[in-house]
Enzyme design. Structure first.
Site, PDB file in Angstrom:
ATOM      1  N   ASP A 158      58.197  42.016  69.627  1.00  0.00           N
ATOM      2  CA  ASP A 158      59.474  41.387  69.966  1.00  0.00           C
ATOM      3  C   ASP A 158      59.810  40.286  68.954  1.00  0.00           C
ATOM      4  OD1 ASP A 158      57.954  39.212  70.886  1.00  0.00           O
ATOM      5  OD2 ASP A 158      57.830  40.096  72.884  1.00  0.00           O
ATOM      6  N   SER A 201      56.153  42.798  50.201  1.00  0.00           N
ATOM      7  CA  SER A 201      56.870  43.283  49.025  1.00  0.00           C
ATOM      8  C   SER A 201      57.452  42.075  48.294  1.00  0.00           C
ATOM      9  CB  SER A 201      57.989  44.236  49.463  1.00  0.00           C
ATOM     10  OG  SER A 201      58.773  44.592  48.341  1.00  0.00           O
ATOM     11  N   ASN A 202      56.869  41.746  47.150  1.00  0.00           N
ATOM     12  CA  ASN A 202      57.360  40.589  46.386  1.00  0.00           C
ATOM     13  C   ASN A 202      58.449  41.037  45.431  1.00  0.00           C
ATOM     14  OD1 ASN A 202      57.710  38.123  45.193  1.00  0.00           O
ATOM     15  ND2 ASN A 202      55.851  38.235  43.937  1.00  0.00           N
ATOM     16  N   GLN A 242      46.707  45.743  40.266  1.00  0.00           N
ATOM     17  CA  GLN A 242      47.917  45.777  39.426  1.00  0.00           C
ATOM     18  C   GLN A 242      47.636  46.508  38.118  1.00  0.00           C
ATOM     19  OE1 GLN A 242      49.745  41.890  39.171  1.00  0.00           O
ATOM     20  NE2 GLN A 242      51.598  42.696  38.238  1.00  0.00           N
ATOM     21  N   ASP A 253      55.743  47.521  41.555  1.00  0.00           N
ATOM     22  CA  ASP A 253      56.684  48.244  40.702  1.00  0.00           C
ATOM     23  C   ASP A 253      55.920  48.658  39.451  1.00  0.00           C
ATOM     24  OD1 ASP A 253      59.185  49.094  39.567  1.00  0.00           O
ATOM     25  OD2 ASP A 253      59.117  47.262  38.357  1.00  0.00           O
ATOM     26  N   GLY A 280      61.717  36.803  48.576  1.00  0.00           N
ATOM     27  CA  GLY A 280      62.787  36.618  47.601  1.00  0.00           C
ATOM     28  C   GLY A 280      62.318  35.790  46.405  1.00  0.00           C
ATOM     29  N   SER A 283      49.139  34.093  40.317  1.00  0.00           N
ATOM     30  CA  SER A 283      50.540  33.931  40.730  1.00  0.00           C
ATOM     31  C   SER A 283      50.578  33.263  42.110  1.00  0.00           C
ATOM     32  CB  SER A 283      51.222  35.305  40.754  1.00  0.00           C
ATOM     33  OG  SER A 283      50.645  36.108  41.761  1.00  0.00           O
ATOM     34  N   HIS A 289      60.426  47.421  66.789  1.00  0.00           N
ATOM     35  CA  HIS A 289      60.864  46.748  68.020  1.00  0.00           C
ATOM     36  C   HIS A 289      60.326  47.421  69.288  1.00  0.00           C
ATOM     37  CE1 HIS A 289      62.882  43.581  69.899  1.00  0.00           C
ATOM     38  NE2 HIS A 289      64.095  43.706  69.408  1.00  0.00           N
TER      39      HIS A 289
HETATM   40  N1  COA Z   1      59.811  34.013  42.719  1.00  0.00           N
HETATM   41  C1  COA Z   1      59.727  33.416  41.535  1.00  0.00           C
HETATM   42  N2  COA Z   1      58.771  33.716  40.616  1.00  0.00           N
HETATM   43  C2  COA Z   1      57.890  34.689  40.942  1.00  0.00           C
HETATM   44  C3  COA Z   1      57.935  35.360  42.163  1.00  0.00           C
HETATM   45  C4  COA Z   1      58.944  34.989  43.083  1.00  0.00           C
HETATM   46  N3  COA Z   1      59.042  35.571  44.278  1.00  0.00           N
HETATM   47  N4  COA Z   1      56.931  36.259  42.198  1.00  0.00           N
HETATM   48  C5  COA Z   1      56.292  36.165  41.033  1.00  0.00           C
HETATM   49  N5  COA Z   1      56.858  35.217  40.285  1.00  0.00           N
HETATM   50  C6  COA Z   1      56.447  34.789  38.952  1.00  0.00           C
HETATM   51  C7  COA Z   1      54.940  34.683  38.878  1.00  0.00           C
HETATM   52  O1  COA Z   1      54.497  33.424  39.354  1.00  0.00           O
HETATM   53  C8  COA Z   1      54.712  34.878  37.396  1.00  0.00           C
HETATM   54  O2  COA Z   1      55.051  33.683  36.722  1.00  0.00           O
HETATM   55  P1  COA Z   1      54.097  33.025  35.592  1.00  0.00           P
HETATM   56  O3  COA Z   1      54.180  33.946  34.431  1.00  0.00           O
HETATM   57  O4  COA Z   1      54.677  31.678  35.373  1.00  0.00           O
HETATM   58  O5  COA Z   1      52.701  32.980  36.137  1.00  0.00           O
HETATM   59  C9  COA Z   1      55.747  35.922  37.038  1.00  0.00           C
HETATM   60  O6  COA Z   1      56.767  35.826  38.031  1.00  0.00           O
HETATM   61  C10 COA Z   1      55.205  37.328  37.032  1.00  0.00           C
HETATM   62  O7  COA Z   1      54.521  37.574  38.236  1.00  0.00           O
HETATM   63  P2  COA Z   1      53.889  39.004  38.523  1.00  0.00           P
HETATM   64  O8  COA Z   1      53.118  39.440  37.345  1.00  0.00           O
HETATM   65  O9  COA Z   1      54.930  39.946  38.973  1.00  0.00           O
HETATM   66  O10 COA Z   1      52.801  38.707  39.650  1.00  0.00           O
HETATM   67  P3  COA Z   1      52.848  38.650  41.225  1.00  0.00           P
HETATM   68  O11 COA Z   1      51.422  38.552  41.628  1.00  0.00           O
HETATM   69  O12 COA Z   1      53.744  37.581  41.727  1.00  0.00           O
HETATM   70  O13 COA Z   1      53.451  40.062  41.704  1.00  0.00           O
HETATM   71  C11 COA Z   1      53.597  42.427  41.890  1.00  0.00           C
HETATM   72  C12 COA Z   1      52.765  41.228  41.429  1.00  0.00           C
HETATM   73  C13 COA Z   1      52.848  43.664  41.528  1.00  0.00           C
HETATM   74  C14 COA Z   1      53.790  42.364  43.389  1.00  0.00           C
HETATM   75  C15 COA Z   1      54.994  42.377  41.234  1.00  0.00           C
HETATM   76  O14 COA Z   1      54.841  42.387  39.827  1.00  0.00           O
HETATM   77  C16 COA Z   1      55.882  43.540  41.614  1.00  0.00           C
HETATM   78  O15 COA Z   1      55.692  44.671  41.207  1.00  0.00           O
HETATM   79  N6  COA Z   1      56.923  43.245  42.406  1.00  0.00           N
HETATM   80  C17 COA Z   1      57.941  44.226  42.778  1.00  0.00           C
HETATM   81  C18 COA Z   1      57.650  44.803  44.150  1.00  0.00           C
HETATM   82  C19 COA Z   1      58.695  45.828  44.510  1.00  0.00           C
HETATM   83  O16 COA Z   1      59.130  46.613  43.692  1.00  0.00           O
HETATM   84  N7  COA Z   1      59.093  45.812  45.784  1.00  0.00           N
HETATM   85  C20 COA Z   1      60.116  46.679  46.255  1.00  0.00           C
HETATM   86  C21 COA Z   1      59.563  47.644  47.228  1.00  0.00           C
HETATM   87  S1  COA Z   1      60.833  48.747  47.829  1.00  0.00           S
END
Ligand code: COA
Length: 227
Positions: free
Chosen positions: A201, A143-144, A122, A93, A168, A50, A197
């Site tokens: 800064d 956090s993605n 994962q 997640d 985002g 990814s 903070h």
């Molecule tokens: N924007 C657009 N597309 C995105 C993206 C983003 N920010 N992040 C991931 N993708 C795409 C990936 O490229 C992948 O696409 P593909 O199938 O074409 O390869 C698809 O979405 C699935 O990605 P994912 O399996 O989620 O992999 P990842 O390495 O990007 O993320 C995790 C892994 C574990 C971080 C993610 O699955 C996750 O759980 N995110 C949620 C985090 C969360 O809950 N945060 C809140 C905390 S309070």
């Protein structure tokens, strides 16, 4: 005290930390191409590839320039320890809820190595089989949330760490080309940083973010740091 399912301490502790937010947008155009170019090589090794390996590497390179953000702070702010290793937590997640394992020593890992570790964590997280070692000793967190959706977020600090970033969703939107009036379709991702903070800064966070953004907008610039 241990937190078996989350690495976050009680929210009362987190909320007592005066923190600020800083947001920016990043053009992912070049990264979209870089990822496409490397994806099949990773898949040939059985790895899902990814955007996160690039983002984690860019984070580590930027942390090398701004080591004060890769730190732990004592709750009474009597001590700030800059950590030598970039153990970057990735919020996941899972069917059991949020969990934040970290990838150890990102500064020493290749993109494929980071992808392999991310895949391992994962898989274990989804199965509820992460070890305490995978959850301990994080020094910075990403956090993605954009993998699910959303443009901006307000990430909560993972104390004693001093900073965290939320990513985002990468969206195709119109943007001007440089200072011209030409508008093109661009792949834009936002980032929302939060930092303690008391010890960070805003200018440091902004400079760190600029460095991080530079690596992502020009992935080839990361090659200069290959060892
Ligand atoms: N924007 C657009 N597309 C995105 C993206 C983003 N920010 N992040 C991931 N993708 C795409 C990936 O490229 C992948 O696409 P593909 O199938 O074409 O390869 C698809 O979405 C699935 O990605 P994912 O399996 O989620 O992999 P990842 O390495 O990007 O993320 C995790 C892994 C574990 C971080 C993610 O699955 C996750 O759980 N995110 C949620 C985090 C969360 O809950 N945060 C809140 C905390 S309070």
């Amino acid at each position: 005290m241990r937190y078996p399912t989350r690495t976050y301490p009680p929210f009362s502790t987190v909320q007592s930390v005066p923190h600020f937010g800083y947001c920016d947008e990043v053009s992912m155009d070049q990264l979209v191409h870089a990822r496409a170019a490397l994806k099949s090589a990773a898949e040939a090794r059985g790895l899902k590839f990814s955007f996160l390996p690039f983002i984690l590497k860019a984070t580590s390179l930027a942390l090398s320039e701004f080591p004060s953000l890769n730190a732990h702070v004592a709750s009474d702010v009597s001590e700030v320890v800059h950590k030598g290793s970039h153990n970057i937590g990735v919020a996941m997640d899972t069917p059991r809820g949020l969990i934040v394992p970290n990838i150890k020593a990102v500064q020493e890992r290749s993109l494929l190595d980071i992808a392999a570790e991310l895949n391992r964590l994962q898989t274990l997280a989804s199965a509820g089989k992460l070890e305490q070692a995978d959850l301990a000793d994080g020094t910075f967190t990403l956090s993605n949330i954009g993998a699910i959706g959303g443009t901006y977020a307000s990430p909560v600090l993972s104390v004693p760490q001093v900073a965290i970033g939320a990513l985002g969703k990468i969206s195709r939107v119109p943007r001007f080309v440089g200072k011209t009036d030409t508008v093109v379709a661009s792949n834009i991702m936002t980032v929302s940083w939060a930092a303690d903070h008391r010890v960070v800064d805003g200018a440091t966070m902004a400079r760190f973010s600029n460095a991080w953004k530079g690596f992502l907008e020009s992935p080839v610039s990361m090659l200069a740091h290959l060892r």
